[in-house]
Scaffold this motif. Sequence first.
Motif, PDB file in Angstrom:
ATOM      1  N   LEU A 147     -12.211  20.094 -59.674  1.00  0.00           N
ATOM      2  CA  LEU A 147     -10.788  20.161 -59.349  1.00  0.00           C
ATOM      3  C   LEU A 147     -10.495  21.448 -58.589  1.00  0.00           C
ATOM      4  O   LEU A 147     -10.861  22.530 -59.033  1.00  0.00           O
ATOM      5  N   GLY A 148      -9.854  21.313 -57.425  1.00  0.00           N
ATOM      6  CA  GLY A 148      -9.413  22.485 -56.683  1.00  0.00           C
ATOM      7  C   GLY A 148     -10.419  23.028 -55.697  1.00  0.00           C
ATOM      8  O   GLY A 148     -10.220  24.108 -55.143  1.00  0.00           O
ATOM      9  N   LYS A 149     -11.505  22.277 -55.422  1.00  0.00           N
ATOM     10  CA  LYS A 149     -12.484  22.747 -54.450  1.00  0.00           C
ATOM     11  C   LYS A 149     -11.913  22.655 -53.046  1.00  0.00           C
ATOM     12  O   LYS A 149     -11.311  21.658 -52.661  1.00  0.00           O
ATOM     13  N   LEU A 159     -14.929  26.603 -61.157  1.00  0.00           N
ATOM     14  CA  LEU A 159     -13.808  25.669 -61.158  1.00  0.00           C
ATOM     15  C   LEU A 159     -13.986  24.638 -62.274  1.00  0.00           C
ATOM     16  O   LEU A 159     -15.115  24.270 -62.610  1.00  0.00           O
ATOM     17  N   PRO A 160     -12.889  24.168 -62.858  1.00  0.00           N
ATOM     18  CA  PRO A 160     -13.005  23.167 -63.927  1.00  0.00           C
ATOM     19  C   PRO A 160     -13.521  21.837 -63.397  1.00  0.00           C
ATOM     20  O   PRO A 160     -13.257  21.460 -62.254  1.00  0.00           O
ATOM     21  N   LYS A 161     -14.276  21.140 -64.236  1.00  0.00           N
ATOM     22  CA  LYS A 161     -14.814  19.831 -63.870  1.00  0.00           C
ATOM     23  C   LYS A 161     -14.166  18.744 -64.720  1.00  0.00           C
ATOM     24  O   LYS A 161     -13.817  18.972 -65.878  1.00  0.00           O
ATOM     25  N   LEU A 162     -14.013  17.569 -64.113  1.00  0.00           N
ATOM     26  CA  LEU A 162     -13.316  16.470 -64.752  1.00  0.00           C
ATOM     27  C   LEU A 162     -14.204  15.241 -64.858  1.00  0.00           C
ATOM     28  O   LEU A 162     -15.031  14.982 -63.975  1.00  0.00           O
ATOM     29  N   ASP A 163     -14.001  14.482 -65.929  1.00  0.00           N
ATOM     30  CA  ASP A 163     -14.588  13.155 -66.072  1.00  0.00           C
ATOM     31  C   ASP A 163     -13.444  12.147 -66.073  1.00  0.00           C
ATOM     32  O   ASP A 163     -12.454  12.317 -66.790  1.00  0.00           O
ATOM     33  N   LEU A 164     -13.570  11.100 -65.266  1.00  0.00           N
ATOM     34  CA  LEU A 164     -12.533  10.086 -65.146  1.00  0.00           C
ATOM     35  C   LEU A 164     -13.112   8.724 -65.472  1.00  0.00           C
ATOM     36  O   LEU A 164     -14.216   8.379 -65.029  1.00  0.00           O
ATOM     37  N   GLN A 165     -12.364   7.947 -66.242  1.00  0.00           N
ATOM     38  CA  GLN A 165     -12.725   6.554 -66.519  1.00  0.00           C
ATOM     39  C   GLN A 165     -11.511   5.685 -66.219  1.00  0.00           C
ATOM     40  O   GLN A 165     -10.405   5.965 -66.682  1.00  0.00           O
ATOM     41  N   LEU A 166     -11.715   4.654 -65.429  1.00  0.00           N
ATOM     42  CA  LEU A 166     -10.618   3.774 -65.026  1.00  0.00           C
ATOM     43  C   LEU A 166     -11.080   2.334 -65.142  1.00  0.00           C
ATOM     44  O   LEU A 166     -12.131   1.960 -64.607  1.00  0.00           O
ATOM     45  N   GLU A 167     -10.294   1.511 -65.843  1.00  0.00           N
ATOM     46  CA  GLU A 167     -10.536   0.075 -65.907  1.00  0.00           C
ATOM     47  C   GLU A 167      -9.274  -0.649 -65.450  1.00  0.00           C
ATOM     48  O   GLU A 167      -8.157  -0.223 -65.782  1.00  0.00           O
ATOM     49  N   THR A 192     -13.588  23.758 -69.213  1.00  0.00           N
ATOM     50  CA  THR A 192     -13.111  25.098 -68.925  1.00  0.00           C
ATOM     51  C   THR A 192     -13.380  25.477 -67.467  1.00  0.00           C
ATOM     52  O   THR A 192     -14.239  24.908 -66.797  1.00  0.00           O
ATOM     53  N   GLY A 193     -12.604  26.444 -66.991  1.00  0.00           N
ATOM     54  CA  GLY A 193     -12.808  26.946 -65.641  1.00  0.00           C
ATOM     55  C   GLY A 193     -11.627  27.773 -65.175  1.00  0.00           C
ATOM     56  O   GLY A 193     -10.583  27.828 -65.839  1.00  0.00           O
ATOM     57  N   ARG A 194     -11.810  28.434 -64.037  1.00  0.00           N
ATOM     58  CA  ARG A 194     -10.733  29.218 -63.417  1.00  0.00           C
ATOM     59  C   ARG A 194     -10.290  28.516 -62.162  1.00  0.00           C
ATOM     60  O   ARG A 194     -11.079  28.234 -61.269  1.00  0.00           O
TER      61      ARG A 194
END
Length: 371
Positions: A147-149, A159-167, A192-194
């Motif tokens: 996020l935010g790259k 930077l913080p990292k995200l996991d996404l699941q979509l159905e 976590t991240g800045r």
Amino acid sequence: IPQLDARVASSDLRGSIRVAFADIPQIRLQLDSELLSLEKLMASADEETETDKPPPSDGRVIPQLALPVDQLGKVNLETRIRIAEVRGSRNSLKDIEIDSILRDGKLTVNRLQATATEGRIVARFEARAQDNRILTRGRLEAKDIVLGKKPGGDGATGLPKLDLQLEFDSAGATLRELAANLDGHARLIGGTGRLPNSRFLNLFGSFYEELISSINPFIKREPYTAITCFAAYADIENGLAKINPGAVLQTDKLNMFAGGQIDLNSERINLRFDTSPRSGIGISVADFINPFVGVSGTLARPQLGVDPENAMFEGGFAVATGGLSIVAKSLFNRWFGAADPCARLEQQAQDLLQQKQEQRDTDTPPPGNRN
């Protein structure tokens, strides 16, 4: 073309294309590549892309775009694509794999996956024509998305990292109908991240910059936001996306909660944001402009304001009052009182998913039996 072998500059393409002509043509496509460089093509497209487009003339964000219902049955197509890298003007994708079959009006994508500079995306879905509509369902998972790259830059460290699941599961003759009939869920988990505040604000338009600044008054005062965790879950039924049990963002200074709903049929939104300082860091309620913030209106024309049903100003402070204030207090107790509100929300989301799966196993409607 039984054997295709082409090279243009640094790009290469190999494989085969086989066509059997009939009332319904049969096509088999197999492509492999080490590198497809689309930098110049995508750079030209970027220059032509409009920013801050005005809403459509009908005041809606989701277009009334007709879906190609009658096109699905005009050809049978089988594809297998493997590309080591697709290089764009800003970013690149690697390890791209696509396996799909279009036969007798039904498209099945068994494999759709790619690795970004940070993170990997895996998806599968199907779509078929029935009664002048397209019925579709699918699943998408993204792991370690940053996020935010900054596009085209490195600077992803920390930077913080995200996991996404979509159905999703829907039916319709237009894109707007698909949204109005949408069932499914969306689940997001962040670590976590800045996060550089200026970069984050630049990702959104002026309204969302105002919203984020109202929720987090430190975002314009400090260069970074130190994120501890993030979790969100939305359940979608007949086009109504309910952010329930909600969304929680915890930073080194604040706990922020969001809840409400978005009606994808009418595009009306009703969201509520609550902000509270974390204990033991010496921040008082007086440091906040609006502990309770509401967003109403529509997707095309959102409106921001202090949540009028849950808060009032008294002596310079936003104070929970009667009626729905009980809800406000319960939200604070439910999430902000927990040592790890993200883990708490994630557990509730997991419980909801398990309940939905059990209900699906015992009460699944016949395919195509949708309003």
